[in-house]
Motif scaffolding. Structure first.
Motif, PDB file in Angstrom:
ATOM      1  N   GLY A  58      27.032  15.113  60.748  1.00  0.00           N
ATOM      2  CA  GLY A  58      26.712  16.088  61.799  1.00  0.00           C
ATOM      3  C   GLY A  58      25.216  16.332  61.896  1.00  0.00           C
ATOM      4  O   GLY A  58      24.412  15.415  61.772  1.00  0.00           O
ATOM      5  N   ARG A  59      24.839  17.614  62.097  1.00  0.00           N
ATOM      6  CA  ARG A  59      23.422  17.964  62.297  1.00  0.00           C
ATOM      7  C   ARG A  59      22.536  17.537  61.144  1.00  0.00           C
ATOM      8  O   ARG A  59      21.390  17.155  61.344  1.00  0.00           O
ATOM      9  CB  ARG A  59      23.275  19.476  62.428  1.00  0.00           C
ATOM     10  CG  ARG A  59      23.590  19.998  63.775  1.00  0.00           C
ATOM     11  CD  ARG A  59      23.172  21.450  63.854  1.00  0.00           C
ATOM     12  NE  ARG A  59      23.432  21.955  65.178  1.00  0.00           N
ATOM     13  CZ  ARG A  59      24.622  22.379  65.590  1.00  0.00           C
ATOM     14  NH1 ARG A  59      25.638  22.377  64.777  1.00  0.00           N
ATOM     15  NH2 ARG A  59      24.786  22.792  66.820  1.00  0.00           N
ATOM     16  N   ILE A  60      23.045  17.649  59.920  1.00  0.00           N
ATOM     17  CA  ILE A  60      22.231  17.309  58.745  1.00  0.00           C
ATOM     18  C   ILE A  60      21.911  15.809  58.759  1.00  0.00           C
ATOM     19  O   ILE A  60      20.776  15.398  58.487  1.00  0.00           O
ATOM     20  CB  ILE A  60      22.966  17.700  57.439  1.00  0.00           C
ATOM     21  CG1 ILE A  60      23.170  19.214  57.369  1.00  0.00           C
ATOM     22  CG2 ILE A  60      22.266  17.162  56.201  1.00  0.00           C
ATOM     23  CD1 ILE A  60      21.963  20.044  57.027  1.00  0.00           C
ATOM     24  N   LEU A 117      21.772  25.228  53.055  1.00  0.00           N
ATOM     25  CA  LEU A 117      21.862  26.287  52.041  1.00  0.00           C
ATOM     26  C   LEU A 117      23.145  27.103  52.225  1.00  0.00           C
ATOM     27  O   LEU A 117      23.747  27.562  51.252  1.00  0.00           O
ATOM     28  CB  LEU A 117      20.633  27.209  52.133  1.00  0.00           C
ATOM     29  CG  LEU A 117      20.628  28.400  51.168  1.00  0.00           C
ATOM     30  CD1 LEU A 117      20.625  27.947  49.707  1.00  0.00           C
ATOM     31  CD2 LEU A 117      19.435  29.313  51.444  1.00  0.00           C
ATOM     32  N   ASP A 118      23.579  27.281  53.484  1.00  0.00           N
ATOM     33  CA  ASP A 118      24.831  28.019  53.754  1.00  0.00           C
ATOM     34  C   ASP A 118      25.999  27.403  52.982  1.00  0.00           C
ATOM     35  O   ASP A 118      26.804  28.110  52.385  1.00  0.00           O
ATOM     36  CB  ASP A 118      25.115  28.063  55.270  1.00  0.00           C
ATOM     37  CG  ASP A 118      25.110  26.690  55.926  1.00  0.00           C
ATOM     38  OD1 ASP A 118      24.406  25.791  55.427  1.00  0.00           O
ATOM     39  OD2 ASP A 118      25.826  26.500  56.930  1.00  0.00           O
ATOM     40  N   VAL A 119      26.056  26.074  52.976  1.00  0.00           N
ATOM     41  CA  VAL A 119      27.150  25.370  52.291  1.00  0.00           C
ATOM     42  C   VAL A 119      27.020  25.514  50.763  1.00  0.00           C
ATOM     43  O   VAL A 119      28.009  25.714  50.059  1.00  0.00           O
ATOM     44  CB  VAL A 119      27.175  23.880  52.720  1.00  0.00           C
ATOM     45  CG1 VAL A 119      28.190  23.083  51.917  1.00  0.00           C
ATOM     46  CG2 VAL A 119      27.463  23.777  54.205  1.00  0.00           C
ATOM     47  N   THR A 159      35.690  34.313  59.893  1.00  0.00           N
ATOM     48  CA  THR A 159      34.555  33.540  59.365  1.00  0.00           C
ATOM     49  C   THR A 159      34.998  32.210  58.784  1.00  0.00           C
ATOM     50  O   THR A 159      36.167  32.024  58.437  1.00  0.00           O
ATOM     51  CB  THR A 159      33.814  34.346  58.266  1.00  0.00           C
ATOM     52  OG1 THR A 159      32.629  33.646  57.907  1.00  0.00           O
ATOM     53  CG2 THR A 159      34.673  34.572  57.036  1.00  0.00           C
ATOM     54  N   LYS A 160      34.010  31.271  58.705  1.00  0.00           N
ATOM     55  CA  LYS A 160      34.270  30.105  57.848  1.00  0.00           C
ATOM     56  C   LYS A 160      33.446  30.223  56.559  1.00  0.00           C
ATOM     57  O   LYS A 160      33.364  29.290  55.778  1.00  0.00           O
ATOM     58  CB  LYS A 160      34.040  28.790  58.596  1.00  0.00           C
ATOM     59  CG  LYS A 160      32.647  28.417  58.947  1.00  0.00           C
ATOM     60  CD  LYS A 160      32.660  26.979  59.498  1.00  0.00           C
ATOM     61  CE  LYS A 160      31.293  26.508  59.888  1.00  0.00           C
ATOM     62  NZ  LYS A 160      31.296  25.163  60.482  1.00  0.00           N
ATOM     63  N   TYR A 161      32.798  31.400  56.373  1.00  0.00           N
ATOM     64  CA  TYR A 161      32.013  31.650  55.155  1.00  0.00           C
ATOM     65  C   TYR A 161      32.630  32.820  54.400  1.00  0.00           C
ATOM     66  O   TYR A 161      32.026  33.887  54.265  1.00  0.00           O
ATOM     67  CB  TYR A 161      30.563  31.962  55.528  1.00  0.00           C
ATOM     68  CG  TYR A 161      29.871  30.806  56.202  1.00  0.00           C
ATOM     69  CD1 TYR A 161      29.385  29.744  55.457  1.00  0.00           C
ATOM     70  CD2 TYR A 161      29.716  30.764  57.584  1.00  0.00           C
ATOM     71  CE1 TYR A 161      28.760  28.673  56.066  1.00  0.00           C
ATOM     72  CE2 TYR A 161      29.086  29.700  58.206  1.00  0.00           C
ATOM     73  CZ  TYR A 161      28.618  28.656  57.441  1.00  0.00           C
ATOM     74  OH  TYR A 161      27.992  27.599  58.051  1.00  0.00           O
TER      75      TYR A 161
HETATM   76  P1  ADP Z   1      29.973  21.734  60.648  1.00  0.00           P
HETATM   77  O1  ADP Z   1      31.043  20.776  61.069  1.00  0.00           O
HETATM   78  O2  ADP Z   1      30.085  22.097  59.192  1.00  0.00           O
HETATM   79  O3  ADP Z   1      29.827  22.919  61.562  1.00  0.00           O
HETATM   80  P2  ADP Z   1      27.313  21.018  61.600  1.00  0.00           P
HETATM   81  O4  ADP Z   1      26.748  19.656  61.739  1.00  0.00           O
HETATM   82  O5  ADP Z   1      27.564  21.800  62.846  1.00  0.00           O
HETATM   83  O6  ADP Z   1      28.635  20.867  60.730  1.00  0.00           O
HETATM   84  O7  ADP Z   1      26.370  21.905  60.694  1.00  0.00           O
HETATM   85  C1  ADP Z   1      25.790  21.355  59.521  1.00  0.00           C
HETATM   86  C2  ADP Z   1      24.776  22.324  58.945  1.00  0.00           C
HETATM   87  O8  ADP Z   1      23.710  22.511  59.896  1.00  0.00           O
HETATM   88  C3  ADP Z   1      25.330  23.723  58.670  1.00  0.00           C
HETATM   89  O9  ADP Z   1      25.879  23.777  57.353  1.00  0.00           O
HETATM   90  C4  ADP Z   1      24.086  24.572  58.826  1.00  0.00           C
HETATM   91  O10 ADP Z   1      23.298  24.515  57.645  1.00  0.00           O
HETATM   92  C5  ADP Z   1      23.323  23.869  59.947  1.00  0.00           C
HETATM   93  N1  ADP Z   1      23.660  24.347  61.298  1.00  0.00           N
HETATM   94  C6  ADP Z   1      24.873  24.607  61.817  1.00  0.00           C
HETATM   95  N2  ADP Z   1      24.799  25.016  63.093  1.00  0.00           N
HETATM   96  C7  ADP Z   1      23.485  25.001  63.412  1.00  0.00           C
HETATM   97  C8  ADP Z   1      22.748  25.310  64.595  1.00  0.00           C
HETATM   98  N3  ADP Z   1      23.357  25.704  65.706  1.00  0.00           N
HETATM   99  N4  ADP Z   1      21.408  25.133  64.563  1.00  0.00           N
HETATM  100  C9  ADP Z   1      20.785  24.723  63.453  1.00  0.00           C
HETATM  101  N5  ADP Z   1      21.423  24.433  62.287  1.00  0.00           N
HETATM  102  C10 ADP Z   1      22.751  24.562  62.267  1.00  0.00           C
END
Ligand code: ADP
Ligand code: PRP
Ligand code: MG
Length: 206
Positions: free
Chosen positions: A13-15, A74-76, A116-118
């Motif tokens: 995903g985003r990471i 860091l959230d994860v 929440t998912k947290y």
């Molecule tokens: P997921 O399927 O877990 O939602 P994402 O790719 O959306 O996967 O998010 C991966 C990580 O990117 C999250 O754990 C968080 O750290 C960060 N993230 C999530 N949403 C956003 C956002 N809208 N903008 C910036 N960073 C985000």
């Protein structure tokens, strides 16, 4: 120094998108082809081995030493803590906040339900504030919860605030500021000097 003995686990995903830019800026070869389903890339002289996994599994894979290093939010890390994992760098991308949001900018009155998912982050936060809550666990589309009457409050990620605004929701409190982190298996970090070399490259240090 060779990368032959190093494996990095990267969250999908985003990471993964942010890691690609950082990786290429660091002069490392990026083997992941967006059109392919390949999740494992063996190490080569030009880059470490790579495995692509779900974000919540990255702390486990690094903690068990399946991967030496990991890239994850860091959230994860706060939601799925692992005693065998060290944070070794703030990579500064995927910046976002974990917030409490609701239909009014007003702290809940009395016991309330939170979607929440947290769950862990949210429960810790409300325990510190001595506020009784009932958690409803969802895995995404959290902003739906107040609209459909599932829960009046949510604890979720905010970046631009667009998703909250589109659902007439407002931020009440910031619980955590998050960004992508480089993590390491604690014992591998002590015994493999190559890991420090990868950290150095990803941080663009002189
Ligand atoms: P997921 O399927 O877990 O939602 P994402 O790719 O959306 O996967 O998010 C991966 C990580 O990117 C999250 O754990 C968080 O750290 C960060 N993230 C999530 N949403 C956003 C956002 N809208 N903008 C910036 N960073 C985000
Ligand atoms: C994430 C997060 C919010 C949104 C926040 O959702 O869960 O819904 O981004 O970003 P914004 O403040 O810039 O609008 P994502 O797109 O990752 O969907 P998901 O629910 O599938 O995780
Ligand atoms: Mg998401």
């Amino acid at each position: 120094m060779s990368f032959q003995n190093v494996t990095v686990a990267i969250a999908k995903g985003r990471i993964l998108e942010g890691a690609k830019t950082l990786w290429q800026q660091s002069g490392l070869l990026w083997p992941v082809d967006e059109d392919s389903r390949q999740l494992w890339f063996a190490p080569s002289p030009e880059r470490p081995g790579m495995l692509i996994a779900r974000a919540r599994d990255i702390p486990t894979l690094v903690g068990m030493g399946i991967a030496d290093l990991g890239i994850v939010g860091l959230d994860v890390l706060e939601e799925y803590p692992n005693n065998h994992v060290l944070q070794v760098a703030d990579l500064k991308f995927a910046q976002c906040r974990v917030v409490l949001a609701g239909q009014k900018n007003q702290w809940p009155e009395g016991p309330t339900r939170i979607a929440t998912k947290y769950q862990r982050i949210a429960q810790t936060y409300f325990t510190i504030h001595r506020h009784p809550v009932e958690m409803v666990s969802l895995s995404g589309s959290l902003e739906l919860a107040p609209v459909i009457g599932l829960a009046p409050y949510i604890v979720d990620i905010v970046d631009t605030g667009n998703t909250l605004r589109q659902h007439q929701l407002t931020e009440i409190a910031t619980i955590l500021e998050s960004s992508a982190r480089l993590i390491a298996n604690a014992s591998h970090w002590r015994t493999k000097p190559e890991l420090e070399h990868v950290r150095h490259l990803l941080q663009h240090e002189e």
